[in-house]
Design a protein around this motif. Structure first.
Motif, PDB file in Angstrom:
ATOM      1  N   VAL A  80      79.904  69.370  35.934  1.00 55.01           N
ATOM      2  CA  VAL A  80      79.803  70.439  36.874  1.00 55.01           C
ATOM      3  C   VAL A  80      81.195  70.968  36.916  1.00 55.01           C
ATOM      4  N   THR A  81      81.107  72.370  37.299  1.00 57.73           N
ATOM      5  CA  THR A  81      82.378  73.151  37.610  1.00 57.73           C
ATOM      6  C   THR A  81      83.030  72.794  39.050  1.00 57.73           C
ATOM      7  N   ARG A  82      82.535  72.589  40.095  1.00 59.51           N
ATOM      8  CA  ARG A  82      82.916  72.354  41.225  1.00 59.51           C
ATOM      9  C   ARG A  82      82.852  70.693  41.799  1.00 59.51           C
ATOM     10  N   PRO A  83      83.856  70.164  42.302  1.00 58.77           N
ATOM     11  CA  PRO A  83      83.728  68.706  42.762  1.00 58.77           C
ATOM     12  C   PRO A  83      82.854  68.452  43.578  1.00 58.77           C
ATOM     13  N   VAL A  84      82.534  69.407  44.635  1.00 57.91           N
ATOM     14  CA  VAL A  84      81.633  69.415  45.741  1.00 57.91           C
ATOM     15  C   VAL A  84      79.909  68.981  45.176  1.00 57.91           C
ATOM     16  N   LEU A  85      79.659  69.536  43.751  1.00 58.16           N
ATOM     17  CA  LEU A  85      78.439  69.493  43.598  1.00 58.16           C
ATOM     18  C   LEU A  85      78.210  68.147  43.010  1.00 58.16           C
ATOM     19  N   LEU A 111      89.591  72.885  35.742  1.00 54.67           N
ATOM     20  CA  LEU A 111      89.720  74.131  36.243  1.00 54.67           C
ATOM     21  C   LEU A 111      90.670  74.907  35.150  1.00 54.67           C
ATOM     22  N   SER A 112      90.181  76.256  34.732  1.00 49.53           N
ATOM     23  CA  SER A 112      90.747  76.782  33.834  1.00 49.53           C
ATOM     24  C   SER A 112      90.447  78.262  33.883  1.00 49.53           C
ATOM     25  N   MET A 114      91.016  80.437  31.493  1.00 51.89           N
ATOM     26  CA  MET A 114      90.275  80.908  30.135  1.00 51.89           C
ATOM     27  C   MET A 114      88.970  80.497  30.076  1.00 51.89           C
ATOM     28  N   ASP A 115      88.672  79.123  30.687  1.00 51.63           N
ATOM     29  CA  ASP A 115      87.213  78.957  30.649  1.00 51.63           C
ATOM     30  C   ASP A 115      86.225  79.702  31.409  1.00 51.63           C
ATOM     31  N   ASP A 116      86.985  79.920  32.661  1.00 52.50           N
ATOM     32  CA  ASP A 116      86.128  81.168  33.381  1.00 52.50           C
ATOM     33  C   ASP A 116      85.773  82.331  32.711  1.00 52.50           C
ATOM     34  N   GLN A 117      86.769  82.796  32.118  1.00 53.61           N
ATOM     35  CA  GLN A 117      86.500  84.189  31.514  1.00 53.61           C
ATOM     36  C   GLN A 117      85.376  83.891  30.206  1.00 53.61           C
ATOM     37  N   LEU A 118      85.544  82.724  29.536  1.00 54.13           N
ATOM     38  CA  LEU A 118      84.594  82.448  28.614  1.00 54.13           C
ATOM     39  C   LEU A 118      83.178  82.314  29.226  1.00 54.13           C
ATOM     40  N   VAL A 147      81.231  74.777  29.512  1.00 57.40           N
ATOM     41  CA  VAL A 147      82.503  75.136  28.974  1.00 57.40           C
ATOM     42  C   VAL A 147      83.660  74.249  29.206  1.00 57.40           C
ATOM     43  N   LYS A 148      84.302  73.671  28.162  1.00 55.99           N
ATOM     44  CA  LYS A 148      85.309  72.908  28.600  1.00 55.99           C
ATOM     45  C   LYS A 148      86.591  72.909  27.492  1.00 55.99           C
ATOM     46  N   ASN A 149      87.589  73.469  27.888  1.00 51.75           N
ATOM     47  CA  ASN A 149      88.695  73.707  27.126  1.00 51.75           C
ATOM     48  C   ASN A 149      88.432  74.405  25.979  1.00 51.75           C
TER      49      ASN A 149
END
Length: 189
Positions: A80-85, A111-112, A114-118, A147-149
């Motif tokens: 997941v991208t958010r810890p709350v999820l 959190l990245s 670059m990953d958000d852009q990808l 997407v991870k790193n």
């Protein structure tokens, strides 16, 4: 009178033979019913877990939630991208009747920028393709982009092998992606 004695003898004989039947033969229908009820219960529990996970408010195309039901224990895993999820998924599954324990193995992606852009580039590349756009109209699209790193993993379900390969090719064409792992499953198989 002999007919009456024969009938009485037959009834007594049957009454003594029925309890003498082996336990496995007498209990077999009950065991089969128990197994069928257990299978129905597991299937119902599995559907309820899936429903609760899909209904989470922050669950998106960039998250992958999976689970395994073992009796009354549910094991959660995915990314997941958010810890709350992660915590919301555990709380939602714990609230299901019949779930005794939850093992939360969900990974929170780092959190990245670059990953958000990808992620943005990948969603445009995959769901912008005419052949794959039909997967985007669902409440939770069936192709999940993890997407991870800089490494991309495609998870989810597609209708056919062509769509699976097309999604993988489109993801490979996005600049700055280090690798693409295509874990999409074809629904027919």
């Amino acid at each position: 009178m002999t007919k009456g004695l024969r009938a009485l003898f037959a009834v007594v004989l049957l009454a003594t033979l029925i309890p003498a039947l082996p336990n496995s033969v007498a209990a077999q229908p009950q065991d089969e019913k128990k197994q069928r009820n257990e299978a129905k219960y597991r299937e119902k529990l599995s559907k309820e877990v899936r429903h609760q996970l899909v209904m989470l408010p922050w669950y998106s195309v960039f998250d992958n939630l999976a689970y395994q039901v073992e009796g009354d224990k549910v094991i959660l895993y995915g990314q997941v991208t958010r810890p709350v999820l992660k915590s919301d998924a555990e709380a939602a599954v714990k609230s299901i009747e019949g779930v005794a324990s939850v093992v939360n193995n969900i990974e929170v992606l780092p959190l990245s920028p670059m990953d958000d852009q990808l992620r943005r580039a990948l969603i445009r590349a995959i769901y912008g393709e005419a052949g794959l756009s039909r997967y985007s109209v669902q409440a939770v699209p069936s192709i999940h982009i993890i997407v991870k790193n800089g490494n991309v993993t495609l998870e989810g379900v597609v209708d056919n092998e062509t769509d699976k390969n097309l999604a993988g090719m489109r993801a490979n064409q996005v600049p700055n992606v280090f690798s693409v792992k295509n874990n999409l499953v074809v629904a027919a198989s």
